[in-house]
Design a protein around this motif. Structure first.
Motif, short mmCIF file in Angstrom:
data_model
loop_
_atom_site.label_atom_id
_atom_site.label_comp_id
_atom_site.label_asym_id
_atom_site.label_seq_id
_atom_site.Cartn_x
_atom_site.Cartn_y
_atom_site.Cartn_z
N UNK A 54 67.99 34.70 48.50
CA UNK A 54 67.03 35.74 48.28
C UNK A 54 65.63 35.12 47.99
N UNK A 55 65.52 34.06 47.35
CA UNK A 55 64.29 33.52 46.88
C UNK A 55 63.61 32.63 47.80
N UNK A 56 64.41 32.08 48.67
CA UNK A 56 64.06 31.05 49.75
C UNK A 56 63.39 31.86 50.92
N UNK A 57 64.53 33.03 51.18
CA UNK A 57 64.13 33.65 52.56
C UNK A 57 63.73 34.98 52.50
N UNK A 58 63.79 35.87 51.22
CA UNK A 58 63.43 37.21 51.50
C UNK A 58 62.41 37.79 50.73
N UNK A 59 62.02 37.05 49.53
CA UNK A 59 61.19 37.95 48.43
C UNK A 59 59.89 37.29 48.43
N UNK A 60 58.87 37.83 47.90
CA UNK A 60 57.54 37.58 47.18
C UNK A 60 57.66 36.76 46.20
N UNK A 99 60.95 42.84 45.72
CA UNK A 99 59.91 43.13 47.05
C UNK A 99 60.31 42.23 48.21
N UNK A 100 60.66 42.93 49.41
CA UNK A 100 60.85 41.88 50.47
C UNK A 100 59.57 41.54 51.01
N UNK A 101 59.75 40.03 51.52
CA UNK A 101 58.62 39.72 52.29
C UNK A 101 58.40 40.35 53.45
N UNK A 107 64.69 40.50 55.90
CA UNK A 107 64.59 40.35 54.13
C UNK A 107 65.15 41.47 53.63
N UNK A 108 64.96 42.75 54.03
CA UNK A 108 65.88 43.83 53.22
C UNK A 108 67.03 43.94 53.09
N UNK A 109 67.78 43.53 54.25
CA UNK A 109 69.27 43.47 54.29
C UNK A 109 69.85 42.34 53.61
N UNK A 110 69.02 41.34 53.57
CA UNK A 110 69.46 39.94 52.65
C UNK A 110 69.44 40.74 51.32
#
Length: 261
Positions: A54-60, A99-101, A107-110
């Motif tokens: 999540x940290x690497x691919x999906x969030x701010x 919060x999704x990037x 992002x949101x699905x992840x």
């Protein structure tokens, strides 16, 4: 004891069952402590792996910091022996919004699937720790088995293939855990057997979530990579292993000779 149909997709996904040699070793009362200690850390590592994705691919950045803060009490307990069962109570729920990037369409699905997985894995960590305390098994860090490292060594090192491969590996880890919970439960004390059976539903869903995400990121079929990792996984599970852990292979002659009695 449980709905056998729950495991049908698991056995279809995995290319082999746990060898009898592992089960024979795992059911020995003297090995319960190592099973529980390794299971405890496996729950944390599963949650950490999901969090890193999540940290690497999906969030701010703010959400990335929130995720690290969420894990802090668990990691301090596991790696620094700071805290206790009491200080970890109720910590499996995240208190701030993630919060999704906007620059990744998945992002949101992840986030949705991995945050739920993390909550469940951290709760399982707490439950295993409770079981250890009830049995007067002190917590101590133990060396990880070769399993996850062996799987990760086969990752393609450029995106999006790296993420796809990590998601597929996550699916295999969850599926194998589910299969081993079911294999081991009949040989355990009633309360521990019930606990392991209670984990089957969430673990079976976790593997399916990982595959669904891999397909979303790939934009289609991932069966070729699944087949590749299935072969790697079979080798790790069926080959001789000088170590004994929750995801180890067949106990080798060397291991058995060093653990006589």
């Amino acid at each position: 004891m449980y709905d056998k149909s729950l495991l049908e997709p698991i056995y279809s996904f995995l290319q082999c069952e746990t060898p009898d040699e592992w089960i024979y070793e795992a059911k020995k009362p003297q090995n319960l402590a190592v099973i529980l200690k390794d299971h405890l850390l496996c729950e944390l590592k599963a949650a950490q792996s999901a969090m890193y994705l999540i940290r690497k691919y999906a969030v701010d950045k703010e959400s990335a910091a929130t995720l690290l803060e969420w894990f802090k009490p668990y990691e301090e307990f596991a790696y620094k022996k700071v805290g206790s069962l009491e200080t970890l109570k109720g910590k499996s729920n995240i208190s701030k919004k993630i919060t999704a990037r906007k620059d990744a369409k998945y992002s949101q699905e992840l986030i949705d699937k991995m945050v739920l997985l993390i909550k469940e894995e951290l709760h399982h960590f707490y439950q295993v720790l409770e079981i250890m305390e009830e049995r007067n098994i002190p917590y101590e860090g133990i060396k990880a088995s070769r399993y996850a490292k062996g799987m990760l060594s086969n990752i393609i090192t450029h995106e999006p293939h790296t993420l796809i491969d990590k998601l597929i590996i996550g699916a295999f880890i969850e599926a194998r855990s589910c299969e081993r919970f079911a294999k081991l439960a009949p040989y355990l004390e009633e309360d521990l057997a019930k606990f392991y059976i209670s984990l089957l539903r969430s673990e079976s869903r976790h593997y399916q979530d990982y595959i669904t995400l891999a397909e979303q990121v790939a934009g289609g079929d991932v069966s070729e990579r699944v087949a590749h990792f299935a072969k790697v996984e079979v080798n790790l599970i069926q080959s001789d292993d000088d170590d004994f852990k929750f995801h180890s292979g067949k106990p080798s002659t060397k291991y058995l000779q060093s653990n006589l009695g």
